[in-house]
Design a protein around this motif. Structure first.
Motif, PDB file in Angstrom:
ATOM      1  N   LEU A  42     -49.173 -19.054  36.626  1.00 12.74           N
ATOM      2  CA  LEU A  42     -50.343 -19.612  37.293  1.00 12.74           C
ATOM      3  C   LEU A  42     -49.968 -20.745  38.246  1.00 12.74           C
ATOM      4  O   LEU A  42     -50.706 -21.726  38.396  1.00 12.74           O
ATOM      5  N   ASP A  43     -48.833 -20.619  38.921  1.00 11.98           N
ATOM      6  CA  ASP A  43     -48.427 -21.637  39.883  1.00 11.98           C
ATOM      7  C   ASP A  43     -49.503 -21.795  40.956  1.00 11.98           C
ATOM      8  O   ASP A  43     -49.960 -20.807  41.539  1.00 11.98           O
ATOM      9  N   GLY A  44     -49.893 -23.011  41.216  1.00  7.65           N
ATOM     10  CA  GLY A  44     -50.918 -23.274  42.211  1.00  7.65           C
ATOM     11  C   GLY A  44     -52.332 -23.269  41.663  1.00  7.65           C
ATOM     12  O   GLY A  44     -53.284 -23.542  42.400  1.00  7.65           O
ATOM     13  N   ALA A  45     -52.490 -22.950  40.373  1.00 12.54           N
ATOM     14  CA  ALA A  45     -53.825 -22.924  39.773  1.00 12.54           C
ATOM     15  C   ALA A  45     -54.214 -24.326  39.311  1.00 12.54           C
ATOM     16  O   ALA A  45     -53.380 -25.087  38.821  1.00 12.54           O
ATOM     17  N   ASN A  46     -55.501 -24.661  39.454  1.00 17.85           N
ATOM     18  CA  ASN A  46     -55.969 -25.986  39.044  1.00 17.85           C
ATOM     19  C   ASN A  46     -57.480 -25.959  38.864  1.00 17.85           C
ATOM     20  O   ASN A  46     -58.139 -24.945  39.114  1.00 17.85           O
ATOM     21  N   SER A  47     -58.019 -27.081  38.443  1.00 21.57           N
ATOM     22  CA  SER A  47     -59.473 -27.276  38.309  1.00 21.57           C
ATOM     23  C   SER A  47     -60.114 -26.231  37.409  1.00 21.57           C
ATOM     24  O   SER A  47     -61.160 -25.654  37.729  1.00 21.57           O
ATOM     25  N   PHE A  48     -59.494 -25.979  36.254  1.00 25.49           N
ATOM     26  CA  PHE A  48     -60.055 -25.017  35.308  1.00 25.49           C
ATOM     27  C   PHE A  48     -61.335 -25.569  34.667  1.00 25.49           C
ATOM     28  O   PHE A  48     -61.482 -26.767  34.445  1.00 25.49           O
ATOM     29  N   ALA A  49     -62.259 -24.674  34.378  1.00 27.54           N
ATOM     30  CA  ALA A  49     -63.472 -25.014  33.631  1.00 27.54           C
ATOM     31  C   ALA A  49     -63.930 -23.770  32.892  1.00 27.54           C
ATOM     32  O   ALA A  49     -63.694 -22.641  33.343  1.00 27.54           O
ATOM     33  N   TYR A  50     -64.552 -23.969  31.745  1.00 21.69           N
ATOM     34  CA  TYR A  50     -65.145 -22.834  31.026  1.00 21.69           C
ATOM     35  C   TYR A  50     -66.384 -22.372  31.795  1.00 21.69           C
ATOM     36  O   TYR A  50     -67.350 -23.118  31.941  1.00 21.69           O
ATOM     37  N   TYR A  51     -66.340 -21.131  32.250  1.00 23.34           N
ATOM     38  CA  TYR A  51     -67.536 -20.550  32.872  1.00 23.34           C
ATOM     39  C   TYR A  51     -68.533 -20.170  31.771  1.00 23.34           C
ATOM     40  O   TYR A  51     -69.730 -20.416  31.883  1.00 23.34           O
TER      41      TYR A  51
END
Length: 828
Positions: free
Chosen positions: A283-292
């Motif tokens: 997940l390189d470059g992935a950010n700002s995760f949140a539970y949908y």
């Protein structure tokens, strides 16, 4: 009776309260009074091999050192309690194990000399925790004004009756006082190294929270030491990360799981069993995760273009000066069970996730209207995406936009006063708004209607979060503080949350029926704390306090509020830091600090510019909040537009004159001034307008508004507000006559220019412009660059040098003490 030993420079004499040895300039060594040295030992008396007889000497000594440094009356080693005593009470010839000596030294000014250990065959000596290297059993000292702790850990002593610690000053002005006192003045190391909260996150049910603490130490240098802990509401640690640190931490809505990124893996932690599950890799470059929802995550995924190794770079637009300009980001949804991700947005334009509503199946996205916008006021488009059918609804295109969040069926937006053709303006028609002055709006009817909510609310609105009931928590700039406010949607009312902080740093909130807020912050005269606040009761309780651990026995500057009314009839706020041992019958040098840009100088305990530390070094410090800053109302901030120092300089000069009248113990012949970025610009500008200051420092300052506008990475964007509608071709007077370099011949004040040589915000050429002009004019100017540093000085070693450089420069010019400066920057 305890005696303090002071070395100045001629023949020795003893007073009843103070053992003072004055030595000749030949600088012979004299012993420090043994009553001014603490002793403890024997430490591990049955030790068969001393550390120097092993392969791990330094590791053993360094592990012991922190216990020796602590201001305690005793330590316990291998179950044996050992008490500190004065060295003159030691009658033994030889002792087993290790022994330690500890004493404090106070320097009235930068002082140098030689410390010699007599009768100690094997020892390590530390000053403020840093190991010193001996040459022929002599330690060369170079100590700035202030208090310093000296620790000696002895491994081999033949006869303790023969032990002496001698000091010889280099000259008759090198003054040190020795004592056993543990009380000391604030130090640079405390301010930078102390443990602070660097990240926090509160569980939806407020039953647990995750906290990351950071500290620095000599052994790890510029590398921060980070520890992340999962704690329950009884403050018990139930899980701990030490080696690797999690990021992008989120909580599941059902309160069962914690998800985070660590070592490139998206990992799920079961809060009840503490079992782990890897959700996804790569997940390189992935950010700002949140539970949908409970089954999926929503996140942003960035993609950088393949590195271009060609001989040329063809610019596609103004933003191409930014190293990340061609990186695109899109919204994705990830299935927790399988790790499968699917794209929600696409195209050449980056999409930012503003908010989402899983019950409605919609996502709020913002995007620029062009990949490379050639405008000083880029336009942002706000759209609503329906996940089920991938349809989008345009909610508007806005020339000023910061953030959007759902509140029920409506949408909160934060933006400048000019949002929606000036909907938020609270200004006379002839004034241009400062759009850094954040306002709150409510969009209804699918964005067709917008209502200003904060037009009469003076604080500038920054970070916005929405509670489950639709109310909003906002982090705002309120005059020179950073506060939390609650906006009650039903009552259309703003109310301040009583955090007890002058400056709120971070906050996280729960989503239960009675929401709690976890918040970190500090006050102007007290260091960082962590608190938990009940919104319904509006009452905070302290969870953690850095003061007992990091600032025990420390003198902190006294603080006084100092406001004045300028010639335009406007009250200008300010504050004054006074040395902790102030004698109003004496005359003191003073430092005047300001920013002058679009935000005030806030009241945090520490930061890049350590006002409390400057006061500890004997300066009265005046922090002034001149016209143009946000947080004081729109008319105040709007005067920043197209002014470039016009009002700011007058406020600083008038404020300094008012200060001198209010504080007669300030020596008007020993005034220094300094600022950074826009404040560096103000320092240069003031040098062309007044000779009231005896020394000036500009860090990363702007000398030529035109070159900054064209060459700084964000120069043209910032100028879109600071020089609104003005360009070099239609308002050449503003760009030239307000630029300090065009008036360099008027400078009479000694000026120090500081700059990072990798500064992209204000390129280092801005200092070069002024340096070149002043050198050619034969003025007193110095230029110092920090290698590899950008707009701010972050690295620990550079930060300490930077702080020392500023104080040494002022000591040279305001205290007539050039020795520290000459030590740092000796003439070739």
């Amino acid at each position: 009776m305890n005696y303090n030993s002071t070395w100045r420079g001629k023949a020795p004499r003893l007073t009843t309260a103070l053992a003072i040895l004055t030595l000749s300039t030949a600088a012979f060594a004299a012993p420090i009074n043994k009553t001014d040295i603490k002793f403890i030992g024997p430490i591990a008396a049955d030790m068969q091999l001393k550390p120097y007889q092993t392969e791990h000497q330094d590791a053993i000594i360094n592990s012991l050192l922190p216990s020796i440094q602590q201001p305690t009356t005793s330590i316990t080693v291998f179950g044996e309690k050992l008490k500190w005593q004065n060295l003159d009470k030691v009658n033994a010839l030889t002792l087993g194990g290790l022994q330690a000596l500890k004493f404090s030294t106070h320097a009235e000014r930068f002082s140098q000399g030689t410390l010699t250990l007599k009768g100690i065959e094997k020892a390590q000596l530390f000053i403020n925790g840093e190991k010193q290297t001996a040459k022929n059993e002599k330690y060369e000292l170079a100590l700035p004004q202030g208090d310093h702790q000296i620790v000696i850990i002895a491994e081999q002593v033949a006869n303790w009756h023969d032990v002496e610690v001698d000091f010889s000053p280099n000259t008759d002005i090198d003054t040190l006082t020795f004592s056993t006192t543990e009380q000391h003045g604030l130090s640079a190391k405390q301010l930078f190294d102390a443990t602070t909260v660097s990240a926090l996150s509160l569980a939806p049910n407020a039953k647990q929270y995750l906290i990351t603490k950071r500290h620095y130490q000599d052994s790890t240098g510029n590398q921060a030491n980070l520890v992340t802990e999962l704690k329950n509401d009884d403050q018990q640690t139930i899980y701990r990360f030490e080696s690797g640190q999690p990021s992008n931490i989120i909580w599941s809505p059902d309160n069962n799981y914690l998800v985070y990124l660590l070592d490139g893996k998206l990992t799920q932690l079961n809060r009840k069993t503490l079992s782990l599950k890897v959700i996804a890799n790569n997940l390189d470059g992935a950010n700002s995760f949140a539970y949908y929802d409970n089954n999926s995550l929503i996140f942003s995924w960035s993609k950088s273009p393949t590195a271009n190794n060609s001989l040329t770079k063809h610019y596609q637009g103004l933003q191409d000066r930014w190293s990340y300009a061609r990186t695109t980001s899109q919204a994705y949804l990830l299935d927790i069970n399988t790790g499968l991700s699917k794209a929600l947005s696409q195209g050449p334009l980056s999409h930012s996730i503003e908010d989402f509503n899983s019950q409605r199946g919609t996502v709020l996205l913002s995007r620029g209207t062009e990949a490379m916008q050639a405008a000083t006021h880029p336009t942002t488009e706000l759209i609503e995406l329906n996940i089920a059918n991938a349809s989008t609804t345009e909610l508007g295109q806005f020339a000023t936009f910061n953030q959007a969040k759902y509140t029920g069926d409506d949408i909160y937006v934060t933006a400048g006063p000019d949002f929606k053709e000036g909907l938020g303006r609270n200004l006379p028609d002839n004034m241009l708004a400062n759009n850094y002055d954040g306002q709150l709006y409510l969009l209804t009817n699918n964005g067709q209607k917008a209502t200003p909510l904060s037009r009469e609310f003076d604080p500038a609105i920054g970070q916005l979060e929405v509670l489950a009931n639709g109310d909003a928590i906002m982090k705002v700039t309120e005059q020179d503080s950073i506060a939390l406010y609650l906006y009650d949607k039903s009552k259309q009312r703003f109310s301040k949350l009583n955090t007890g902080f002058d400056v709120v740093e971070q906050f996280s909130y729960s989503s239960n029926r009675s929401p709690m807020v976890l918040v970190s912050g500090s006050n102007a005269s007290s260091p960082q704390q962590l608190k938990q606040l009940s919104i319904s009761k509006n009452k905070a309780t302290t969870v953690w306090d850095s003061q007992p651990q990091a600032y025990a026995n420390t003198d902190i500057a006294d603080l006084e509020e100092f406001n004045f009314t300028n010639t335009a009839g406007i009250e200008i706020k300010g504050r004054v830091y006074l040395p902790s041992n102030l004698d109003k019958n004496k005359q003191y040098p003073a430092l005047v600090y300001y920013y002058g840009g679009t935000s005030p100088v806030t009241r945090g305990f520490t930061g890049r510019y350590p006002f409390n530390l400057w006061a500890e070094h004997g300066y009265v410090v005046y922090v002034v909040q001149p016209t143009g800053a946000t947080g004081f109302g729109q008319q105040f901030s709007a005067k920043h537009v197209n002014a470039w120092g016009q009002y700011t300089a007058d406020d600083i000069m008038q404020g300094t004159q008012a200060l001198l009248k209010q504080y007669p113990f300030i020596d008007k012949q020993r005034l220094g001034n300094l600022g950074a970025s826009y404040g560096g610009f103000m320092t240069m500008l003031l040098a062309t307008k007044t000779d009231m200051f005896s020394a000036s420092i500009a860090h990363a300052g702007i000398s030529n508004i035109t070159s900054y506008w064209g060459q700084g990475w964000w120069g043209y964007l910032y100028s879109g507000e600071a020089s609104k509608n003005s360009y070099p071709w239609n308002n050449s007077t503003l760009y030239s006559q307000h630029s300090p370099v065009f008036h360099a011949d008027k400078v009479t004040t000694p000026l120090l220019l500081l700059h990072g040589d990798a500064d992209t915000n204000v390129p280092v050429g801005e200092s070069h412009n002024m340096y070149t002009a002043l050198k050619l004019l034969g003025k007193d100017v110095e230029l110092i660059e920090y290698k590899g540093a950008d707009h701010q000085i972050f690295a620990r070693d550079q930060r300490f040098n930077w702080w020392d450089t500023m104080l040494a420069y002022f000591d040279k010019h305001l205290k007539q003490q050039p020795q520290w400066w000459q030590y740092l920057y000796p003439e070739k």
